[in-house]
Design an enzyme around this catalytic site. Structure first.
Site, mmCIF file in Angstrom:
data_model
loop_
_atom_site.group_PDB
_atom_site.id
_atom_site.type_symbol
_atom_site.label_atom_id
_atom_site.label_comp_id
_atom_site.label_asym_id
_atom_site.label_seq_id
_atom_site.Cartn_x
_atom_site.Cartn_y
_atom_site.Cartn_z
ATOM 1 N N GLY A 170 0.823 -1.202 0.000
ATOM 2 C CA GLY A 170 0.000 0.000 0.000
ATOM 3 C C GLY A 170 0.852 1.244 0.000
ATOM 4 O O GLY A 170 2.050 1.207 -0.305
ATOM 5 N N ASN A 171 0.252 2.373 0.331
ATOM 6 C CA ASN A 171 0.983 3.638 0.405
ATOM 7 C C ASN A 171 0.339 4.518 1.467
ATOM 8 O O ASN A 171 -0.631 4.120 2.122
ATOM 9 C CB ASN A 171 1.014 4.327 -0.967
ATOM 10 C CG ASN A 171 -0.377 4.565 -1.526
ATOM 11 O OD1 ASN A 171 -1.157 5.316 -0.971
ATOM 12 N ND2 ASN A 171 -0.685 3.890 -2.647
ATOM 13 N N HIS A 172 0.865 5.728 1.627
ATOM 14 C CA HIS A 172 0.459 6.593 2.729
ATOM 15 C C HIS A 172 -0.658 7.574 2.371
ATOM 16 O O HIS A 172 -0.913 8.513 3.138
ATOM 17 C CB HIS A 172 1.665 7.382 3.242
ATOM 18 C CG HIS A 172 2.768 6.521 3.775
ATOM 19 N ND1 HIS A 172 2.629 5.756 4.907
ATOM 20 C CD2 HIS A 172 4.039 6.297 3.316
ATOM 21 C CE1 HIS A 172 3.761 5.111 5.148
ATOM 22 N NE2 HIS A 172 4.630 5.419 4.184
ATOM 23 N N SER A 173 -1.321 7.395 1.262
ATOM 24 C CA SER A 173 -2.386 8.326 0.878
ATOM 25 C C SER A 173 -3.486 8.372 1.932
ATOM 26 O O SER A 173 -3.982 7.331 2.374
ATOM 27 C CB SER A 173 -2.977 7.917 -0.468
ATOM 28 O OG SER A 173 -4.092 8.724 -0.781
ATOM 29 N N ALA A 185 -4.317 7.046 -5.211
ATOM 30 C CA ALA A 185 -2.952 6.539 -5.312
ATOM 31 C C ALA A 185 -3.047 5.026 -5.489
ATOM 32 O O ALA A 185 -2.938 4.248 -4.534
ATOM 33 C CB ALA A 185 -2.154 6.897 -4.062
#
Length: 401
Positions: free
Chosen positions: A208-211, A276
């Protein structure tokens, strides 16, 4: 522009309360129906009789009539209003609003309001500049409240600086501008995606990512406030559906987001891809948790479908499709490459940094259009940025015409 609008005017205990009588008068002259609510502290600066005479309505201070016991319904007032304006908004009230405190009738109305809330701070310059006060102001803006910023000039303390409540004419202009914009997307259908996607490796791990999803949420709220029918396809974030007055579709993975977006695309006039989305996902999902019994671990990844490219490929003649690009280098060139490769109408480019990109309250972007036009924003809070984006893309594509 304000004719027939129901305005809930909250007045708190500051010397600037005298200006609120002029504001009430201006609102009534514009054709608004004005209901005034005072905090107990406001009674030291202005009388209910004055405000009742100006508005033609009774003025509320407490939740009930202390003589008869009659109860006044704060929920009803919160539902009644088309807009709530708190002017002046003192330091004490700002802090209570930001933290959900409810020890007077005005705050009960604020916490029950489903309409846009505007607030005009008024205090001495050192109080205004204090980090705690600025934190309250920024917190309220992240809630979607509209700041009508203080002005500079002579203050009641004898000092001069920023902290004066905005003049009644300025507050009136903010309301007029809001309701003017509120109709700019009437009859339009808007589809927005946002947040991250999580690509599961096993039952407890994912890519995943930090969005945070904040930008997409603010874009959706702003479109709704301008009269659009909005659908927000949202990846895993802190937001829940009950906080939105429009359709929210919660998804987890890129495949789910792809399916939901394409299923809703045909009816949209404007599509904004702000999510994202993970470019890759694990080729194989492990049913059980992977044990740490090896010195190294390899996970084969496969490419996810390209949501923006697929939406552009099936684009209808009346549609405008805008994508986002987060770039760590060569911002303009990489964004232009994405714009042309995806065949989008515009790309909104930004870079990650201490005050921009993921999980920050502020951002700065550049809009690059397919016709070569470029617009760049300043560094602003993301809710303000959403309004700026809609202003620019609406004008460029003549969406409201």
């Amino acid at each position: 522009m304000l004719s027939g609008k129901k305005i809930l005017l909250g007045i708190t205990g500051g010397i600037a309360a005298y200006k609120s009588a002029f504001l009430a008068r201006l609102l009534v002259k514009e054709g608004a129906d004005v209901q005034v609510v005072l905090t107990p502290g406001a009674l030291d600066f202005i009388t209910p009789l004055t405000l009742s005479a100006l508005t033609g309505r009774p003025v509320y201070v407490h939740s009930h009539d202390t003589t008869t016991g009659q109860w006044y319904n704060h929920v009803e007032l919160g539902l009644w209003a088309d807009a709530m304006v708190i002017a002046p908004a003192t330091t004490n009230t700002l802090a209570k609003m930001a933290h959900g405190h409810c020890d007077n009738f005005l705050l009960a109305c604020y916490l029950s309001a489903r309409c846009p809330v505007f607030f005009a701070p008024a205090m001495d310059l050192d109080m205004y500049a204090h980090p705690a006060v600025q934190h309250s102001i920024q917190t309220l803006q992240t809630f979607g409240c509209h700041l009508i910023d203080s002005e500079s000039g002579p203050l009641a303390s004898g000092l001069s600086g920023k902290g004066r409540m905005a003049e009644p004419e300025t507050i009136l202009a903010h309301l007029q501008d809001y309701f003017r914009k509120r109709t700019s997307l009437s009859g339009k259908t808007v589809l927005i995606n946002g947040g991250p996607t999580y690509e599961h490796i096993d039952p407890v791990r994912f890519i995943g990512n930090h969005s945070s999803g904040d930008t997409a949420v603010y874009l959706a709220r702003e479109a709704h406030s301008r009269g659009a029918r909005v659908t927000l396809v949202l990846g895993p974030t802190r937001y829940t559906s009950h906080t939105f007055p429009f359709e929210v579709v919660h998804v987890t993975s890129a495949l789910q987001m792809h399916t939901e977006c394409l299923a809703r695309a045909a009816s949209a006039d404007v599509i904004i891809c702000a999510a994202a989305v993970a470019d890759y996902r694990p080729a194989e999902y492990q049913i059980n948790k992977i044990k740490k019994n090896q010195d190294s671990l390899s996970i084969q990844l496969v490419k996810n479908p390209d949501i923006l490219a697929d939406l552009c490929q099936s684009k209808k003649a009346h549609q405008h499709i805008i994508g986002f690009a987060l770039e760590t280098e060569n911002l303009t060139q990489n964004a232009l490459t994405k714009l042309h490769q995806k065949k989008a109408d515009a790309i909104i480019a930004n870079s990650p940094g201490p005050h921009t990109g993921f999980a920050t309250p502020t951002n700065q972007v550049t809009i690059l259009y397919s016709d070569g036009t470029i617009h760049q924003s300043s560094l602003v809070l993301k809710n303000k940025l959403a309004s700026w984006i809609w202003d620019h893309i609406s004008e460029h594509f003549q969406i409201s015409q």
